[in-house]
Motif scaffolding. Sequence first.
Motif, PDB file in Angstrom:
ATOM      1  N   UNK A 149       0.819  -1.208   0.000  1.00 11.14           N
ATOM      2  CA  UNK A 149       0.000   0.000   0.000  1.00 11.14           C
ATOM      3  C   UNK A 149       0.852   1.257   0.000  1.00 11.14           C
ATOM      4  N   UNK A 150       1.611   1.492   1.079  1.00 13.24           N
ATOM      5  CA  UNK A 150       2.389   2.721   1.231  1.00 13.24           C
ATOM      6  C   UNK A 150       3.781   2.417   1.769  1.00 13.24           C
ATOM      7  N   UNK A 151       4.760   3.172   1.267  1.00 11.11           N
ATOM      8  CA  UNK A 151       6.123   3.133   1.790  1.00 11.11           C
ATOM      9  C   UNK A 151       6.490   4.563   2.135  1.00 11.11           C
ATOM     10  N   UNK A 152       6.935   4.800   3.358  1.00 11.13           N
ATOM     11  CA  UNK A 152       7.319   6.136   3.813  1.00 11.13           C
ATOM     12  C   UNK A 152       8.743   6.062   4.350  1.00 11.13           C
ATOM     13  N   UNK A 153       9.687   6.744   3.688  1.00 12.65           N
ATOM     14  CA  UNK A 153      11.104   6.697   4.043  1.00 12.65           C
ATOM     15  C   UNK A 153      11.562   8.096   4.419  1.00 12.65           C
ATOM     16  N   UNK A 154      12.194   8.237   5.597  1.00 10.49           N
ATOM     17  CA  UNK A 154      12.693   9.543   6.026  1.00 10.49           C
ATOM     18  C   UNK A 154      13.953   9.952   5.272  1.00 10.49           C
ATOM     19  N   UNK A 155      14.907   9.031   5.117  1.00 10.55           N
ATOM     20  CA  UNK A 155      16.148   9.406   4.453  1.00 10.55           C
ATOM     21  C   UNK A 155      16.927   8.209   3.950  1.00 10.55           C
ATOM     22  N   UNK A 156      17.616   8.410   2.840  1.00 10.34           N
ATOM     23  CA  UNK A 156      18.481   7.411   2.237  1.00 10.34           C
ATOM     24  C   UNK A 156      19.791   8.119   1.933  1.00 10.34           C
ATOM     25  N   UNK A 157      20.915   7.594   2.440  1.00 12.60           N
ATOM     26  CA  UNK A 157      22.174   8.302   2.264  1.00 12.60           C
ATOM     27  C   UNK A 157      23.361   7.357   2.308  1.00 12.60           C
ATOM     28  N   UNK A 158      24.499   7.854   1.880  1.00  9.17           N
ATOM     29  CA  UNK A 158      25.788   7.178   1.958  1.00  9.17           C
ATOM     30  C   UNK A 158      25.803   5.815   1.280  1.00  9.17           C
ATOM     31  N   UNK A 159      25.706   5.826  -0.024  1.00 11.64           N
ATOM     32  CA  UNK A 159      25.829   4.617  -0.837  1.00 11.64           C
ATOM     33  C   UNK A 159      24.714   3.621  -0.549  1.00 11.64           C
ATOM     34  N   UNK A 160      23.489   4.106  -0.468  1.00 15.15           N
ATOM     35  CA  UNK A 160      22.342   3.253  -0.193  1.00 15.15           C
ATOM     36  C   UNK A 160      21.408   3.214  -1.396  1.00 15.15           C
ATOM     37  N   UNK A 161      20.578   2.185  -1.445  1.00 14.66           N
ATOM     38  CA  UNK A 161      19.668   2.005  -2.568  1.00 14.66           C
ATOM     39  C   UNK A 161      18.279   1.653  -2.052  1.00 14.66           C
ATOM     40  N   UNK A 162      17.277   2.338  -2.566  1.00 12.66           N
ATOM     41  CA  UNK A 162      15.888   1.914  -2.422  1.00 12.66           C
ATOM     42  C   UNK A 162      15.540   1.331  -3.777  1.00 12.66           C
ATOM     43  N   UNK A 163      15.311   0.036  -3.821  1.00 12.76           N
ATOM     44  CA  UNK A 163      15.126  -0.641  -5.105  1.00 12.76           C
ATOM     45  C   UNK A 163      13.832  -1.439  -5.056  1.00 12.76           C
ATOM     46  N   UNK A 164      12.932  -1.126  -5.965  1.00 14.45           N
ATOM     47  CA  UNK A 164      11.678  -1.852  -6.074  1.00 14.45           C
ATOM     48  C   UNK A 164      11.758  -2.698  -7.327  1.00 14.45           C
ATOM     49  N   UNK A 165      12.094  -3.960  -7.163  1.00 13.43           N
ATOM     50  CA  UNK A 165      12.277  -4.847  -8.297  1.00 13.43           C
ATOM     51  C   UNK A 165      13.209  -5.986  -7.938  1.00 13.43           C
ATOM     52  N   UNK A 166      13.622  -6.722  -8.940  1.00 17.51           N
ATOM     53  CA  UNK A 166      14.519  -7.875  -8.763  1.00 17.51           C
ATOM     54  C   UNK A 166      15.950  -7.475  -9.103  1.00 17.51           C
ATOM     55  N   UNK A 167      16.913  -8.029  -8.367  1.00 26.34           N
ATOM     56  CA  UNK A 167      18.329  -7.774  -8.609  1.00 26.34           C
ATOM     57  C   UNK A 167      19.107  -9.075  -8.455  1.00 26.34           C
ATOM     58  N   UNK A 168      20.059  -9.295  -9.343  1.00 22.01           N
ATOM     59  CA  UNK A 168      20.907 -10.489  -9.230  1.00 22.01           C
ATOM     60  C   UNK A 168      22.089 -10.255  -8.295  1.00 22.01           C
ATOM     61  N   UNK A 169      22.860  -9.179  -8.516  1.00 27.34           N
ATOM     62  CA  UNK A 169      24.085  -8.926  -7.751  1.00 27.34           C
ATOM     63  C   UNK A 169      24.049  -7.513  -7.158  1.00 27.34           C
ATOM     64  N   UNK A 170      24.391  -7.425  -5.869  1.00 24.18           N
ATOM     65  CA  UNK A 170      24.428  -6.132  -5.186  1.00 24.18           C
ATOM     66  C   UNK A 170      25.753  -6.019  -4.447  1.00 24.18           C
ATOM     67  N   UNK A 171      26.458  -4.901  -4.640  1.00 21.14           N
ATOM     68  CA  UNK A 171      27.694  -4.618  -3.922  1.00 21.14           C
ATOM     69  C   UNK A 171      27.610  -3.180  -3.435  1.00 21.14           C
ATOM     70  N   UNK A 172      27.628  -2.985  -2.134  1.00 22.47           N
ATOM     71  CA  UNK A 172      27.510  -1.657  -1.536  1.00 22.47           C
ATOM     72  C   UNK A 172      28.763  -1.385  -0.700  1.00 22.47           C
ATOM     73  N   UNK A 173      29.210  -0.143  -0.707  1.00 24.09           N
ATOM     74  CA  UNK A 173      30.407   0.216   0.070  1.00 24.09           C
ATOM     75  C   UNK A 173      30.303   1.671   0.496  1.00 24.09           C
ATOM     76  N   UNK A 174      30.536   1.932   1.759  1.00 26.29           N
ATOM     77  CA  UNK A 174      30.618   3.299   2.278  1.00 26.29           C
ATOM     78  C   UNK A 174      31.821   3.344   3.206  1.00 26.29           C
ATOM     79  N   UNK A 175      32.738   4.265   2.944  1.00 30.68           N
ATOM     80  CA  UNK A 175      33.926   4.421   3.789  1.00 30.68           C
ATOM     81  C   UNK A 175      33.988   5.868   4.244  1.00 30.68           C
ATOM     82  N   UNK A 176      34.035   6.055   5.565  1.00 37.49           N
ATOM     83  CA  UNK A 176      34.039   7.391   6.145  1.00 37.49           C
ATOM     84  C   UNK A 176      35.169   7.473   7.155  1.00 37.49           C
TER      85      UNK A 176
END
Length: 126
Positions: free
Chosen positions: A86-113
């Motif tokens: 029905x509803x998706x409510x997101x306050x914030x997405x940051x620093x190498x992040x993904x909001x993905x609605x669908x199918x994915x085979x390979x995901x590689x995420x990296x954040x260095x601070x």
Amino acid sequence: MLQRTASINHIKIDSLGISSVFQIGDSHRIQALSRALAVQREAEIFFDNEGNFASYPIFSEPIPLIPVTENVKISQQNINPFLKVGNIDILGVSSSSVVHLGNTCHVLMEARIKHIRQLLPDKEQT
């Protein structure tokens, strides 16, 4: 085998930034990278040659990826290939992040601070 299809009535994202992605639909590969230097100083002093990522080993060290050695067997049956939300409510997405609605085979995420705090000696604080 049937793929799942997502159906979302309404989505609200208040903030999306710093190498972040909002994607609707399928993808084969998602790879996101974010690097940041965070310097906190008590005195407002700035130098021309600051901000060189190569000066800090944290940005060049390899990230150890532990190989999967177990035999993993997966069996799935998507009787109804539709995901209805029905509803998706997101306050914030940051620093190498993904909001993905669908199918994915390979995901590689990296954040260095690298956080650096430069404090004045006690006698200079007064």
